[in-house]
Design a protein around this motif. Sequence first.
Motif, PDB file in Angstrom:
ATOM      1  N   PRO A 145      76.308  39.572  36.122  1.00  0.00           N
ATOM      2  CA  PRO A 145      76.330  39.925  35.130  1.00  0.00           C
ATOM      3  C   PRO A 145      74.859  40.356  35.005  1.00  0.00           C
ATOM      4  O   PRO A 145      74.580  40.015  33.916  1.00  0.00           O
ATOM      5  CB  PRO A 145      77.312  39.450  33.904  1.00  0.00           C
ATOM      6  CG  PRO A 145      77.282  37.952  34.200  1.00  0.00           C
ATOM      7  CD  PRO A 145      77.761  38.497  36.234  1.00  0.00           C
ATOM      8  N   MET A 146      74.321  40.706  35.749  1.00  0.00           N
ATOM      9  CA  MET A 146      72.763  40.678  35.343  1.00  0.00           C
ATOM     10  C   MET A 146      71.727  41.789  34.354  1.00  0.00           C
ATOM     11  O   MET A 146      72.940  42.997  34.130  1.00  0.00           O
ATOM     12  CB  MET A 146      72.187  40.796  36.445  1.00  0.00           C
ATOM     13  CG  MET A 146      70.958  41.274  36.828  1.00  0.00           C
ATOM     14  SD  MET A 146      69.775  41.445  38.411  1.00  0.00           S
ATOM     15  CE  MET A 146      70.447  42.717  39.331  1.00  0.00           C
ATOM     16  N   VAL A 147      70.987  41.826  33.602  1.00  0.00           N
ATOM     17  CA  VAL A 147      70.359  42.743  32.932  1.00  0.00           C
ATOM     18  C   VAL A 147      69.064  42.954  33.259  1.00  0.00           C
ATOM     19  O   VAL A 147      68.089  41.799  34.396  1.00  0.00           O
ATOM     20  CB  VAL A 147      69.762  41.464  31.269  1.00  0.00           C
ATOM     21  CG1 VAL A 147      69.706  42.494  30.698  1.00  0.00           C
ATOM     22  CG2 VAL A 147      71.642  41.045  30.829  1.00  0.00           C
ATOM     23  N   ARG A 154      63.474  47.396  24.717  1.00  0.00           N
ATOM     24  CA  ARG A 154      62.780  46.498  25.182  1.00  0.00           C
ATOM     25  C   ARG A 154      62.705  45.771  25.701  1.00  0.00           C
ATOM     26  O   ARG A 154      63.556  44.649  25.723  1.00  0.00           O
ATOM     27  CB  ARG A 154      62.120  46.377  23.765  1.00  0.00           C
ATOM     28  CG  ARG A 154      61.942  47.344  22.490  1.00  0.00           C
ATOM     29  CD  ARG A 154      61.425  46.984  21.472  1.00  0.00           C
ATOM     30  NE  ARG A 154      61.068  48.160  20.355  1.00  0.00           N
ATOM     31  CZ  ARG A 154      59.847  48.056  20.376  1.00  0.00           C
ATOM     32  NH1 ARG A 154      58.990  48.109  20.910  1.00  0.00           N
ATOM     33  NH2 ARG A 154      59.944  49.659  19.515  1.00  0.00           N
ATOM     34  N   ALA A 155      62.072  45.375  26.798  1.00  0.00           N
ATOM     35  CA  ALA A 155      61.993  43.999  27.569  1.00  0.00           C
ATOM     36  C   ALA A 155      61.141  43.131  26.914  1.00  0.00           C
ATOM     37  O   ALA A 155      60.228  43.592  25.963  1.00  0.00           O
ATOM     38  CB  ALA A 155      61.081  44.732  29.166  1.00  0.00           C
ATOM     39  N   LYS A 156      60.401  42.538  27.570  1.00  0.00           N
ATOM     40  CA  LYS A 156      59.989  40.697  27.322  1.00  0.00           C
ATOM     41  C   LYS A 156      58.124  41.396  27.516  1.00  0.00           C
ATOM     42  O   LYS A 156      57.757  42.544  27.998  1.00  0.00           O
ATOM     43  CB  LYS A 156      59.608  40.066  28.508  1.00  0.00           C
ATOM     44  CG  LYS A 156      60.377  39.156  29.030  1.00  0.00           C
ATOM     45  CD  LYS A 156      60.704  38.539  29.657  1.00  0.00           C
ATOM     46  CE  LYS A 156      60.648  39.120  31.372  1.00  0.00           C
ATOM     47  NZ  LYS A 156      60.502  38.392  32.578  1.00  0.00           N
ATOM     48  N   PRO A 157      57.725  40.998  25.983  1.00  0.00           N
ATOM     49  CA  PRO A 157      58.206  39.849  25.144  1.00  0.00           C
ATOM     50  C   PRO A 157      58.716  39.559  23.810  1.00  0.00           C
ATOM     51  O   PRO A 157      59.384  38.753  23.659  1.00  0.00           O
ATOM     52  CB  PRO A 157      56.365  39.699  24.427  1.00  0.00           C
ATOM     53  CG  PRO A 157      55.897  40.384  24.516  1.00  0.00           C
ATOM     54  CD  PRO A 157      56.152  41.401  25.186  1.00  0.00           C
ATOM     55  N   ASP A 158      59.951  41.041  24.402  1.00  0.00           N
ATOM     56  CA  ASP A 158      60.822  41.222  22.658  1.00  0.00           C
ATOM     57  C   ASP A 158      62.008  40.165  23.626  1.00  0.00           C
ATOM     58  O   ASP A 158      61.417  40.753  24.799  1.00  0.00           O
ATOM     59  CB  ASP A 158      61.353  42.542  22.697  1.00  0.00           C
ATOM     60  CG  ASP A 158      60.273  43.314  22.178  1.00  0.00           C
ATOM     61  OD1 ASP A 158      60.638  43.526  20.849  1.00  0.00           O
ATOM     62  OD2 ASP A 158      59.519  44.062  22.975  1.00  0.00           O
ATOM     63  N   PRO A 159      62.848  39.756  22.920  1.00  0.00           N
ATOM     64  CA  PRO A 159      63.673  39.130  23.289  1.00  0.00           C
ATOM     65  C   PRO A 159      65.520  39.785  23.934  1.00  0.00           C
ATOM     66  O   PRO A 159      65.982  39.407  24.099  1.00  0.00           O
ATOM     67  CB  PRO A 159      64.118  38.348  22.247  1.00  0.00           C
ATOM     68  CG  PRO A 159      63.867  39.255  21.052  1.00  0.00           C
ATOM     69  CD  PRO A 159      62.830  39.883  21.258  1.00  0.00           C
ATOM     70  N   ASP A 160      65.192  40.484  23.713  1.00  0.00           N
ATOM     71  CA  ASP A 160      66.343  41.628  24.186  1.00  0.00           C
ATOM     72  C   ASP A 160      66.964  41.538  25.226  1.00  0.00           C
ATOM     73  O   ASP A 160      68.300  41.204  25.565  1.00  0.00           O
ATOM     74  CB  ASP A 160      66.227  43.401  24.152  1.00  0.00           C
ATOM     75  CG  ASP A 160      65.372  43.885  23.042  1.00  0.00           C
ATOM     76  OD1 ASP A 160      64.685  43.010  21.990  1.00  0.00           O
ATOM     77  OD2 ASP A 160      65.647  44.772  22.660  1.00  0.00           O
ATOM     78  N   LEU A 161      66.354  41.449  26.790  1.00  0.00           N
ATOM     79  CA  LEU A 161      66.343  40.474  27.666  1.00  0.00           C
ATOM     80  C   LEU A 161      67.592  39.589  27.809  1.00  0.00           C
ATOM     81  O   LEU A 161      68.734  39.864  28.357  1.00  0.00           O
ATOM     82  CB  LEU A 161      66.114  40.791  29.025  1.00  0.00           C
ATOM     83  CG  LEU A 161      65.224  42.665  28.992  1.00  0.00           C
ATOM     84  CD1 LEU A 161      63.601  41.558  30.341  1.00  0.00           C
ATOM     85  CD2 LEU A 161      66.674  42.587  30.393  1.00  0.00           C
ATOM     86  N   PHE A 162      67.274  38.447  27.448  1.00  0.00           N
ATOM     87  CA  PHE A 162      67.610  37.279  27.153  1.00  0.00           C
ATOM     88  C   PHE A 162      68.116  36.938  26.134  1.00  0.00           C
ATOM     89  O   PHE A 162      70.327  36.639  25.930  1.00  0.00           O
ATOM     90  CB  PHE A 162      66.642  36.032  26.551  1.00  0.00           C
ATOM     91  CG  PHE A 162      65.193  36.327  27.974  1.00  0.00           C
ATOM     92  CD1 PHE A 162      65.758  36.497  29.366  1.00  0.00           C
ATOM     93  CD2 PHE A 162      64.547  35.493  27.306  1.00  0.00           C
ATOM     94  CE1 PHE A 162      64.842  36.086  30.243  1.00  0.00           C
ATOM     95  CE2 PHE A 162      63.356  35.921  28.671  1.00  0.00           C
ATOM     96  CZ  PHE A 162      64.086  36.265  29.726  1.00  0.00           C
TER      97      PHE A 162
END
Length: 236
Positions: A145-147, A154-162
Amino acid sequence: MSDLMPGSAALPRPPAPAFVFDLDGTLVDSVYQHVVSWQEALAEAGIPLATWRIHRKIGMSGGLFVKGVQRETGIALDAEQVERLQDAHGRHYAARVAEVQPLPGAPELLRHLTAVGIKWTIATSGRRTGAEPMLAKLGAPADLPMVTRDEVARAKPDPDLFLAGAAKLGVDPSNVVVVGDSIWDLLAARRAGSLGVGLLSGGYGQDELERAHAFRVYEEPGDLLTHIDELGVRGA
């Protein structure tokens, strides 16, 4: 012999932490392929930028990378030029995917976590087209289940991916260990409310990663595996 005091009740054991890994520079040795690919893309667009400045931005989303380039060079780009620049990076990087190999100990680390029942996944600011070929090299299941950047606002440094990685694993972000190689990973981990762990394999120094609130810093995935007990992971 039990360590419990007479008459005391056993406390419920907290769940083992889950792991969300960055990909580039954390599990696979791809940072410099990205640096060169961005350098070639910028050269095509007639934008001069020193290699070390490019390296300092690896780990950001492509959009933030380009914003940083515009700020440092003073060159304004319209939306179409930005898209062409990101597409050019993707094209140059795709030509180098075959060169990219797992970092030492990465497949063994992932196998160990699976063997002892620890949930884990990958959350990368790269696009799925560039990330998927890495799964086979890491020995990861094709249905992991990769993101990827394609799935979040939004990608890093926003927290959305994690945050999305924790959601796919079905765990609270506060019970996630985020492993990354850049200050952008650790900033995003902190904003997600997760524990950040740094690796030196992406080129950032230990002091930089610790200033970005890394709980521990290890050399590469194999070193993390050697010290995995420090992160609350017990043997099978």
